[in-house]
Write a protein that holds these residues in place. Structure first.
Motif, PDB file in Angstrom:
ATOM      1  N   GLN A  96      -9.467  -3.264 -18.078  1.00  0.00           N
ATOM      2  CA  GLN A  96      -9.046  -3.159 -16.684  1.00  0.00           C
ATOM      3  C   GLN A  96      -8.294  -4.415 -16.276  1.00  0.00           C
ATOM      4  OE1 GLN A  96      -9.823   0.287 -16.715  1.00  0.00           O
ATOM      5  NE2 GLN A  96      -9.790  -0.221 -14.529  1.00  0.00           N
ATOM      6  N   VAL A  97      -7.490  -4.271 -15.240  1.00  0.00           N
ATOM      7  CA  VAL A  97      -6.706  -5.374 -14.706  1.00  0.00           C
ATOM      8  C   VAL A  97      -7.163  -5.659 -13.292  1.00  0.00           C
ATOM      9  CG1 VAL A  97      -4.408  -6.164 -14.033  1.00  0.00           C
ATOM     10  CG2 VAL A  97      -4.720  -4.868 -16.152  1.00  0.00           C
ATOM     11  N   GLN A  98      -7.341  -6.920 -12.994  1.00  0.00           N
ATOM     12  CA  GLN A  98      -7.665  -7.349 -11.641  1.00  0.00           C
ATOM     13  C   GLN A  98      -6.476  -8.101 -11.068  1.00  0.00           C
ATOM     14  OE1 GLN A  98     -10.072  -8.440 -14.278  1.00  0.00           O
ATOM     15  NE2 GLN A  98     -10.675  -6.284 -14.063  1.00  0.00           N
ATOM     16  N   LEU A  99      -6.126  -7.799  -9.830  1.00  0.00           N
ATOM     17  CA  LEU A  99      -4.999  -8.424  -9.166  1.00  0.00           C
ATOM     18  C   LEU A  99      -5.495  -9.182  -7.947  1.00  0.00           C
ATOM     19  CD1 LEU A  99      -2.467  -5.441  -9.239  1.00  0.00           C
ATOM     20  CD2 LEU A  99      -2.655  -7.322 -10.868  1.00  0.00           C
ATOM     21  N   VAL A 100      -5.053 -10.414  -7.813  1.00  0.00           N
ATOM     22  CA  VAL A 100      -5.441 -11.251  -6.690  1.00  0.00           C
ATOM     23  C   VAL A 100      -4.192 -11.754  -5.987  1.00  0.00           C
ATOM     24  CG1 VAL A 100      -6.683 -13.298  -5.930  1.00  0.00           C
ATOM     25  CG2 VAL A 100      -7.562 -11.947  -7.837  1.00  0.00           C
ATOM     26  N   GLU A 101      -4.022 -11.358  -4.728  1.00  0.00           N
ATOM     27  CA  GLU A 101      -2.886 -11.788  -3.937  1.00  0.00           C
ATOM     28  C   GLU A 101      -3.230 -13.046  -3.150  1.00  0.00           C
ATOM     29  OE1 GLU A 101      -2.683  -7.114  -3.264  1.00  0.00           O
ATOM     30  OE2 GLU A 101      -4.283  -8.618  -3.130  1.00  0.00           O
ATOM     31  N   SER A 102      -2.218 -13.823  -2.863  1.00  0.00           N
ATOM     32  CA  SER A 102      -2.383 -15.008  -2.039  1.00  0.00           C
ATOM     33  C   SER A 102      -1.067 -15.323  -1.352  1.00  0.00           C
ATOM     34  CB  SER A 102      -2.856 -16.207  -2.870  1.00  0.00           C
ATOM     35  OG  SER A 102      -1.896 -16.557  -3.854  1.00  0.00           O
ATOM     36  N   GLY A 103      -1.132 -16.119  -0.309  1.00  0.00           N
ATOM     37  CA  GLY A 103       0.068 -16.570   0.371  1.00  0.00           C
ATOM     38  C   GLY A 103       0.349 -15.925   1.711  1.00  0.00           C
ATOM     39  N   GLY A 104      -0.436 -14.935   2.091  1.00  0.00           N
ATOM     40  CA  GLY A 104      -0.216 -14.296   3.372  1.00  0.00           C
ATOM     41  C   GLY A 104      -0.610 -15.201   4.520  1.00  0.00           C
ATOM     42  N   GLY A 105      -0.168 -14.822   5.710  1.00  0.00           N
ATOM     43  CA  GLY A 105      -0.489 -15.610   6.881  1.00  0.00           C
ATOM     44  C   GLY A 105       0.385 -15.258   8.055  1.00  0.00           C
ATOM     45  N   LEU A 106       0.358 -16.120   9.048  1.00  0.00           N
ATOM     46  CA  LEU A 106       1.140 -15.938  10.262  1.00  0.00           C
ATOM     47  C   LEU A 106       2.359 -16.839  10.219  1.00  0.00           C
ATOM     48  CD1 LEU A 106       1.467 -14.805  13.158  1.00  0.00           C
ATOM     49  CD2 LEU A 106       0.042 -16.713  13.937  1.00  0.00           C
ATOM     50  N   VAL A 107       3.513 -16.274  10.515  1.00  0.00           N
ATOM     51  CA  VAL A 107       4.754 -17.031  10.487  1.00  0.00           C
ATOM     52  C   VAL A 107       5.647 -16.567  11.630  1.00  0.00           C
ATOM     53  CG1 VAL A 107       5.887 -15.406   8.914  1.00  0.00           C
ATOM     54  CG2 VAL A 107       6.669 -17.786   9.018  1.00  0.00           C
ATOM     55  N   GLN A 108       6.460 -17.466  12.144  1.00  0.00           N
ATOM     56  CA  GLN A 108       7.397 -17.122  13.195  1.00  0.00           C
ATOM     57  C   GLN A 108       8.596 -16.376  12.629  1.00  0.00           C
ATOM     58  OE1 GLN A 108       8.393 -20.803  15.213  1.00  0.00           O
ATOM     59  NE2 GLN A 108       6.671 -20.588  16.620  1.00  0.00           N
ATOM     60  N   ALA A 109       9.195 -15.549  13.453  1.00  0.00           N
ATOM     61  CA  ALA A 109      10.382 -14.812  13.039  1.00  0.00           C
ATOM     62  C   ALA A 109      11.447 -15.774  12.536  1.00  0.00           C
ATOM     63  CB  ALA A 109      10.919 -13.974  14.192  1.00  0.00           C
ATOM     64  N   GLY A 110      12.066 -15.395  11.424  1.00  0.00           N
ATOM     65  CA  GLY A 110      13.086 -16.225  10.824  1.00  0.00           C
ATOM     66  C   GLY A 110      12.564 -17.156   9.752  1.00  0.00           C
ATOM     67  N   GLY A 111      11.271 -17.301   9.683  1.00  0.00           N
ATOM     68  CA  GLY A 111      10.680 -18.212   8.734  1.00  0.00           C
ATOM     69  C   GLY A 111      10.451 -17.595   7.375  1.00  0.00           C
ATOM     70  N   PRO A 112      10.088 -18.420   6.403  1.00  0.00           N
ATOM     71  CA  PRO A 112       9.824 -17.938   5.047  1.00  0.00           C
ATOM     72  C   PRO A 112       8.335 -17.842   4.750  1.00  0.00           C
ATOM     73  CG  PRO A 112      10.193 -20.281   4.941  1.00  0.00           C
ATOM     74  CD  PRO A 112      10.203 -19.902   6.414  1.00  0.00           C
ATOM     75  N   LEU A 113       8.031 -17.071   3.751  1.00  0.00           N
ATOM     76  CA  LEU A 113       6.671 -16.953   3.255  1.00  0.00           C
ATOM     77  C   LEU A 113       6.751 -16.511   1.806  1.00  0.00           C
ATOM     78  CD1 LEU A 113       3.945 -17.417   4.709  1.00  0.00           C
ATOM     79  CD2 LEU A 113       3.740 -14.941   4.927  1.00  0.00           C
ATOM     80  N   ARG A 114       5.860 -17.013   0.994  1.00  0.00           N
ATOM     81  CA  ARG A 114       5.847 -16.668  -0.425  1.00  0.00           C
ATOM     82  C   ARG A 114       4.494 -16.100  -0.817  1.00  0.00           C
ATOM     83  NH1 ARG A 114       6.273 -20.668  -5.710  1.00  0.00           N
ATOM     84  NH2 ARG A 114       7.216 -19.162  -7.157  1.00  0.00           N
ATOM     85  N   TYR A 150       0.306  -6.524   2.752  1.00  0.00           N
ATOM     86  CA  TYR A 150       1.086  -6.454   1.523  1.00  0.00           C
ATOM     87  C   TYR A 150       0.156  -6.341   0.326  1.00  0.00           C
ATOM     88  CZ  TYR A 150       5.413  -7.512   3.958  1.00  0.00           C
ATOM     89  OH  TYR A 150       6.513  -7.452   4.783  1.00  0.00           O
ATOM     90  N   TYR A 151       0.431  -5.364  -0.518  1.00  0.00           N
ATOM     91  CA  TYR A 151      -0.394  -5.085  -1.682  1.00  0.00           C
ATOM     92  C   TYR A 151       0.388  -5.305  -2.972  1.00  0.00           C
ATOM     93  CZ  TYR A 151      -3.399  -2.609   1.649  1.00  0.00           C
ATOM     94  OH  TYR A 151      -4.207  -2.273   2.710  1.00  0.00           O
ATOM     95  N   CYS A 152      -0.263  -5.892  -3.925  1.00  0.00           N
ATOM     96  CA  CYS A 152       0.306  -6.063  -5.248  1.00  0.00           C
ATOM     97  C   CYS A 152      -0.116  -4.888  -6.128  1.00  0.00           C
ATOM     98  CB  CYS A 152      -0.178  -7.379  -5.860  1.00  0.00           C
ATOM     99  SG  CYS A 152       0.452  -7.723  -7.515  1.00  0.00           S
ATOM    100  N   LYS A 153       0.793  -4.427  -6.956  1.00  0.00           N
ATOM    101  CA  LYS A 153       0.516  -3.305  -7.840  1.00  0.00           C
ATOM    102  C   LYS A 153       1.004  -3.611  -9.243  1.00  0.00           C
ATOM    103  CE  LYS A 153       1.963   1.467  -8.739  1.00  0.00           C
ATOM    104  NZ  LYS A 153       2.866   2.560  -8.305  1.00  0.00           N
ATOM    105  N   GLY A 156      -4.169  -4.669  -5.838  1.00  0.00           N
ATOM    106  CA  GLY A 156      -4.886  -5.782  -5.258  1.00  0.00           C
ATOM    107  C   GLY A 156      -5.508  -5.367  -3.941  1.00  0.00           C
ATOM    108  N   GLN A 157      -6.273  -6.258  -3.340  1.00  0.00           N
ATOM    109  CA  GLN A 157      -6.955  -5.953  -2.090  1.00  0.00           C
ATOM    110  C   GLN A 157      -6.050  -6.075  -0.869  1.00  0.00           C
ATOM    111  OE1 GLN A 157     -10.476  -8.404  -1.904  1.00  0.00           O
ATOM    112  NE2 GLN A 157     -11.564  -7.162  -3.416  1.00  0.00           N
ATOM    113  N   GLY A 158      -4.910  -6.698  -1.039  1.00  0.00           N
ATOM    114  CA  GLY A 158      -3.963  -6.837   0.053  1.00  0.00           C
ATOM    115  C   GLY A 158      -4.073  -8.173   0.754  1.00  0.00           C
ATOM    116  N   THR A 159      -2.967  -8.606   1.313  1.00  0.00           N
ATOM    117  CA  THR A 159      -2.932  -9.835   2.091  1.00  0.00           C
ATOM    118  C   THR A 159      -2.103  -9.595   3.346  1.00  0.00           C
ATOM    119  OG1 THR A 159      -2.420 -12.218   2.025  1.00  0.00           O
ATOM    120  CG2 THR A 159      -0.911 -10.756   0.850  1.00  0.00           C
ATOM    121  N   GLN A 160      -2.594 -10.062   4.473  1.00  0.00           N
ATOM    122  CA  GLN A 160      -1.947  -9.812   5.753  1.00  0.00           C
ATOM    123  C   GLN A 160      -0.778 -10.754   5.967  1.00  0.00           C
ATOM    124  OE1 GLN A 160      -2.749  -7.439   8.339  1.00  0.00           O
ATOM    125  NE2 GLN A 160      -0.750  -8.154   9.092  1.00  0.00           N
ATOM    126  N   VAL A 161       0.351 -10.183   6.351  1.00  0.00           N
ATOM    127  CA  VAL A 161       1.523 -10.954   6.751  1.00  0.00           C
ATOM    128  C   VAL A 161       1.836 -10.581   8.187  1.00  0.00           C
ATOM    129  CG1 VAL A 161       3.987 -11.362   6.416  1.00  0.00           C
ATOM    130  CG2 VAL A 161       2.474 -11.139   4.434  1.00  0.00           C
TER     131      VAL A 161
END
Length: 119
Positions: A1-19, A96-99, A110-115
Motif C-alpha cells: 500500500q501507498v501512504q500519501l502525506v500532504e503539507s503546505g496548505g494554509g491561508l494566503v492573500q489573493a495574488g500570493g503564492p503557496l507551495r 487539495y488532495y494528493c493522488k 491523501g487526507q487533504g490540506t486546506q487552502v
C-alpha cells in the motif's frame, strides 16, 4: 500500500503564492508501481476536480482554470510531488488532495490540506 502525506496548505492573500508537497511512502514495490501523481481539489458544494497531474516520465496536465498560474513537479527519487501555486484567487479556495495511481490502476489518496485565499 501507498501512504500519501500532504503539507503546505494554509491561508494566503489573493495574488500570493503557496507551495504544496505530497510525499509517498510504502514498500519499494508499491512505490515503484506508481505511474502518475496529481492534485485534486474540492470546494464546498462543488465536485472534486483535477487540478494537475504528472506521470513518471514527466508529462503534465492542467485544468484550464490554473494554467499559467500553477506548476506541478515530481521528484521520483524522493517520491514527492509538488504543486507551486502563484497568483492565487479566492476561487482557488478548496481542500487539495494528493493522488497516486499505480500501473495496476490502484488509486491512493491523501487526507487533504486546506487552502484558503482571502480577497
Amino acid at each position: 500500500q501507498v501512504q500519501l502525506v500532504e503539507s503546505g496548505g494554509g491561508l494566503v492573500q489573493a495574488g500570493g503564492p503557496l507551495r504544496l508537497s505530497c510525499a509517498a511512502s510504502g514498500s519499494l514495490f508499491t512505490i515503484a508501481a506508481i505511474a502518475a501523481m496529481g492534485w485534486y481539489r474540492q470546494a464546498p458544494g462543488k465536485q472534486r476536480e483535477l487540478v494537475a497531474s504528472i506521470t513518471r516520465g514527466g508529462s503534465t496536465n492542467y485544468a484550464d482554470s490554473v494554467k499559467g498560474r500553477f506548476t506541478i513537479s515530481r521528484d521520483n527519487a524522493k517520491h514527492t510531488v509538488y504543486l507551486q501555486m502563484n497568483s492565487l484567487k479566492p476561487e482557488d479556495t478548496a481542500v487539495y488532495y494528493c493522488k497516486a495511481a499505480s500501473r495496476a490502476t490502484l488509486e491512493y489518496w491523501g487526507q487533504g490540506t486546506q487552502v484558503s485565499v482571502s480577497s
